[in-house]
Design an enzyme around this catalytic site. Structure first.
Site, short mmCIF file in Angstrom:
data_model
loop_
_atom_site.label_atom_id
_atom_site.label_comp_id
_atom_site.label_asym_id
_atom_site.label_seq_id
_atom_site.Cartn_x
_atom_site.Cartn_y
_atom_site.Cartn_z
N ASP A 55 0.82 -1.20 0.00
CA ASP A 55 0.00 0.00 0.00
C ASP A 55 0.86 1.25 0.00
OD1 ASP A 55 0.63 -0.19 2.76
OD2 ASP A 55 -1.19 -1.35 3.07
N LYS A 76 -3.94 2.27 0.46
CA LYS A 76 -4.88 2.82 1.43
C LYS A 76 -4.11 3.79 2.29
CE LYS A 76 -4.86 -1.40 4.22
NZ LYS A 76 -5.71 -2.16 5.11
N MET A 189 -3.18 8.01 12.68
CA MET A 189 -4.34 8.41 11.85
C MET A 189 -5.18 9.45 12.59
SD MET A 189 -5.46 4.68 10.37
CE MET A 189 -5.17 3.76 11.87
N1 SAH Z 1 1.12 -0.29 10.62
C1 SAH Z 1 1.54 1.10 10.73
C2 SAH Z 1 0.40 2.05 11.00
C3 SAH Z 1 -0.58 2.18 9.87
S1 SAH Z 1 -1.87 3.32 10.21
C4 SAH Z 1 2.61 1.19 11.82
O1 SAH Z 1 2.83 0.24 12.55
O2 SAH Z 1 3.23 2.26 11.92
C5 SAH Z 1 -1.29 4.73 9.35
C6 SAH Z 1 -0.83 5.80 10.32
O3 SAH Z 1 0.46 5.47 10.83
C7 SAH Z 1 -0.66 7.17 9.72
O4 SAH Z 1 -1.90 7.85 9.65
C8 SAH Z 1 0.27 7.82 10.70
O5 SAH Z 1 -0.42 8.24 11.86
C9 SAH Z 1 1.15 6.65 11.08
N2 SAH Z 1 2.40 6.64 10.29
C10 SAH Z 1 2.84 5.66 9.50
N3 SAH Z 1 4.04 5.97 8.96
C11 SAH Z 1 4.35 7.19 9.45
C12 SAH Z 1 5.45 8.08 9.28
N4 SAH Z 1 6.50 7.77 8.50
N5 SAH Z 1 5.43 9.25 9.95
C13 SAH Z 1 4.41 9.58 10.75
N6 SAH Z 1 3.34 8.80 10.94
C14 SAH Z 1 3.31 7.62 10.31
#
Ligand code: SAH
Length: 264
Positions: A55, A76, A189
């Protein structure tokens, strides 16, 4: 030079990595973006996949490692699905039944706010062998990169990871209950429903001057850290034009950043 160091270290480590068999699916975490935060097993997975389902939040560099794989983009972002989850589950099942070596690559950790659990259940229901390769979740990668300790002796004895975008009411966090713990909260998020979340946390008893911060594009070249308070978060997001992906950090670990950077 650094490349040589890594190659030498890899040779000394002599870690073959797990073998991805045809008809198997691996749910793999890519970390928050910096390629250095890919695990060795994630790299091994990418090198062996012949079908890569990914994704938007995974880095192009990670995807590029799987140059031999057919790519399936199921983008997504921000909780909005461009492809319904059921279709992604069905795609993974189909690819596995075709005898492909399937890697399902997700940003961060595949079982942290990533619907990897639903995919795992769909695979289990079809008796498709799968395994989970954990990744560095963005909260911990992002806090470290921002210079904010996740826990600090004398400050917090717990850290809460919460989603600000719970689709169903039964997995929406009880913000008032979280606020009452007094422990720092890292919100994934969180931008879309930020105003409501902030209100709920304050109604739950968190003071408006509780330290807070955004970590935008954590561990990526464009990383930005914007410090505010709970009461000024919404205004700061507008003023600084904070965009996804971003984490919201609320709690008394935030001011430790200045001290760690020698500014406090
Ligand atoms: N599985 C992922 C989370 C997915 S939900 C994890 O473990 O990190 C998606 C959310 O993750 C985004 O809306 C944001 O809040 C956060 N996120 C993911 N990558 C990010 C990044 N490089 N910097 C800041 N927030 C991040």
């Amino acid at each position: 030079m650094s490349r040589t160091f890594l190659e030498q270290a890899m040779a000394r480590l002599a870690h073959a990595g797990p073998e991805l068999e045809p008809g198997h699916v691996w749910l793999v975490g890519a970390g928050p973006g910096d390629p250095g935060l890919l695990t060795l097993d994630a790299l091994a997975a990418l090198a062996q996949a012949d079908a890569l389902v990914h994704d938007a939040l995974v880095s192009e560099k990670a995807v590029a490692v799987a140059e031999q794989a057919e790519k399936f983009f199921v983008g997504k972002r921000g909780g909005r699905l461009s492809i319904p989850q059921g279709e992604i589950n069905a795609l993974l099942v189909r690819l596995a039944k075709e005898g492909r070596k399937v890697v399902r690559l997700k940003g961060g950790h595949p079982l942290v706010f990533a619907r990897g659990g639903e995919e795992a259940l769909a695979l289990a229901a079809e008796k498709i062998p799968f395994r989970v390769l954990p990744g560095v979740t963005s909260a911990f990668g992002g806090l470290a990169s921002a210079g904010i300790p996740a826990t600090m002796r004398g400050v917090n004895g717990a850290v809460i990871l919460a989603t600000g975008f719970a689709a169903q009411s039964d997995d929406r966090p009880d913000w008032a209950a979280l606020a009452r713990t007094g422990q720092p909260i890292v919100i994934y998020m969180g931008l879309t429903h930020m105003a409501d979340t902030v209100t709920a946390l304050m109604e739950g008893g968190l003071a408006a001057d509780t330290p807070a911060a955004f970590v935008e594009n954590a561990t990526l070249p464009g990383e930005r850290v914007v410090v505010a308070t709970l009461g000024t978060l919404v205004g700061a997001a507008e003023r600084e034009r904070i965009v996804s992906p971003a984490l919201i950090v609320v709690g008394h670990i935030v001011p430790l950043r200045e001290k760690m950077r020698g500014e406090g």
